[in-house]
Design an enzyme around this catalytic site. Structure first.
Site, PDB file in Angstrom:
ATOM      1  N   HIS A  66      -0.829  32.695  19.284  1.00  0.00           N
ATOM      2  CA  HIS A  66       0.605  32.851  19.010  1.00  0.00           C
ATOM      3  C   HIS A  66       1.072  31.701  18.134  1.00  0.00           C
ATOM      4  O   HIS A  66       0.602  30.575  18.293  1.00  0.00           O
ATOM      5  CB  HIS A  66       1.407  32.825  20.321  1.00  0.00           C
TER       6      HIS A  66
ATOM      7  N   TYR B 215       8.779  36.175  25.411  1.00  0.00           N
ATOM      8  CA  TYR B 215       8.807  37.364  24.554  1.00  0.00           C
ATOM      9  C   TYR B 215      10.089  38.185  24.737  1.00  0.00           C
ATOM     10  O   TYR B 215      10.083  39.391  24.467  1.00  0.00           O
ATOM     11  CB  TYR B 215       7.577  38.233  24.834  1.00  0.00           C
TER      12      TYR B 215
HETATM   13  P1  IDP Z   1       3.500  37.522  16.191  1.00  0.00           P
HETATM   14  O1  IDP Z   1       2.668  37.164  17.407  1.00  0.00           O
HETATM   15  O2  IDP Z   1       2.641  37.532  14.951  1.00  0.00           O
HETATM   16  O3  IDP Z   1       4.732  36.664  16.039  1.00  0.00           O
HETATM   17  P2  IDP Z   1       5.245  39.636  17.157  1.00  0.00           P
HETATM   18  O4  IDP Z   1       5.762  40.779  16.370  1.00  0.00           O
HETATM   19  O5  IDP Z   1       6.212  38.563  17.548  1.00  0.00           O
HETATM   20  O6  IDP Z   1       3.991  39.030  16.364  1.00  0.00           O
HETATM   21  O7  IDP Z   1       4.581  40.239  18.479  1.00  0.00           O
HETATM   22  C1  IDP Z   1       4.186  39.402  19.522  1.00  0.00           C
HETATM   23  C2  IDP Z   1       2.855  39.853  20.041  1.00  0.00           C
HETATM   24  O8  IDP Z   1       3.000  41.148  20.604  1.00  0.00           O
HETATM   25  C3  IDP Z   1       1.755  40.004  18.994  1.00  0.00           C
HETATM   26  O9  IDP Z   1       1.121  38.795  18.668  1.00  0.00           O
HETATM   27  C4  IDP Z   1       0.829  40.963  19.703  1.00  0.00           C
HETATM   28  O10 IDP Z   1       0.030  40.283  20.689  1.00  0.00           O
HETATM   29  C5  IDP Z   1       1.792  41.870  20.438  1.00  0.00           C
HETATM   30  N1  IDP Z   1       2.074  43.080  19.676  1.00  0.00           N
HETATM   31  C6  IDP Z   1       2.848  43.211  18.575  1.00  0.00           C
HETATM   32  N2  IDP Z   1       2.861  44.477  18.131  1.00  0.00           N
HETATM   33  C7  IDP Z   1       2.071  45.168  18.987  1.00  0.00           C
HETATM   34  C8  IDP Z   1       1.686  46.544  19.082  1.00  0.00           C
HETATM   35  O11 IDP Z   1       2.095  47.390  18.262  1.00  0.00           O
HETATM   36  N3  IDP Z   1       0.863  46.873  20.107  1.00  0.00           N
HETATM   37  C9  IDP Z   1       0.414  45.979  21.019  1.00  0.00           C
HETATM   38  N4  IDP Z   1       0.745  44.683  20.980  1.00  0.00           N
HETATM   39  C10 IDP Z   1       1.571  44.281  19.977  1.00  0.00           C
HETATM   40 MG    MG Z   2       6.440  36.554  17.163  1.00  0.00          MG
END
Ligand code: IDP
Ligand code: MG
Length: 169
Positions: free
Chosen positions: A134, A68
């Site tokens: 994921h 991440y």
């Molecule tokens: P994705 O998993 O759909 O690709 P990303 O934006 O890459 O989304 O974010 C990775 C992960 O981070 C998300 O799947 C979620 O578990 C977590 N996440 C994203 N935004 C938030 C938030 O605003 N609060 C808490 N966790 C978040």
């Molecule tokens: Mg992502």
């Protein structure tokens, strides 16, 4: 004649290469704890995608910080790493035509509040910080993520018996 044969060959080899796109899908600790492993795998299997790698492991914080890395400046990053390292996960590699994009469609929107019914997140979870799975967001990031979680040897190239019933070519 040779030119025609070459163009036919290149048409089929590029179609075959497209069918071999790979993505990284992972069942997160909440998906494992809630007994949803089989259900999530089934969605990808039933769609027609091919499983090429899978393992069950408890990931370290260090591995998750790398996975991440793009989100390291986000306020939720420490909580995300804590959540993701809180128990075992099921990392996988799935292969197929447009699997990166379609894999994201199968998962649904990041925030389950916005995920359509019928998607994995839309049907099975409620909050963004507990969104159970994921999926890579682009072909390039998929390559990086696959290399981070799996060795070459752990990825199995094989031909499913039903391949010609899933693809025209
Ligand atoms: P994705 O998993 O759909 O690709 P990303 O934006 O890459 O989304 O974010 C990775 C992960 O981070 C998300 O799947 C979620 O578990 C977590 N996440 C994203 N935004 C938030 C938030 O605003 N609060 C808490 N966790 C978040
Ligand atoms: Mg992502």
């Amino acid at each position: 004649m040779i030119c025609t044969l070459l163009s036919i060959f290149s048409f089929f080899s590029s179609a075959m290469a497209a069918n071999r796109e790979r993505t990284f899908i992972m069942i997160k600790p909440d998906g494992v704890q809630r007994g949803l492993v089989g259900k999530i795998i089934k969605k990808f299997e039933q769609k027609g995608f091919k499983l090429v790698a899978l393992k069950f492991m408890w990931p370290s914080e260090e591995l998750l910080q790398k996975h991440y890395a793009d989100l390291s400046s986000k306020p939720f990053f420490p909580g995300l790493v804590k959540y993701m390292s809180s128990g075992p996960v099921v990392p996988m590699v799935w292969e197929g035509l447009n699997v990166v994009k379609t894999g994201r469609v199968l998962l649904g929107a990041t925030n389950p509040a916005d995920s359509a019914p019928g998607t994995i997140r839309g049907d099975l979870c409620i909050q963004v910080g507990r969104n159970i799975c994921h999926g890579s967001d682009a072909v390039e990031s998929a390559k990086k993520e696959i290399d981070l979680w799996f060795t070459e040897k752990e990825q199995i190239s094989w031909t499913p018996a039903n391949e010609s019933w899933v693809y025209e070519d």
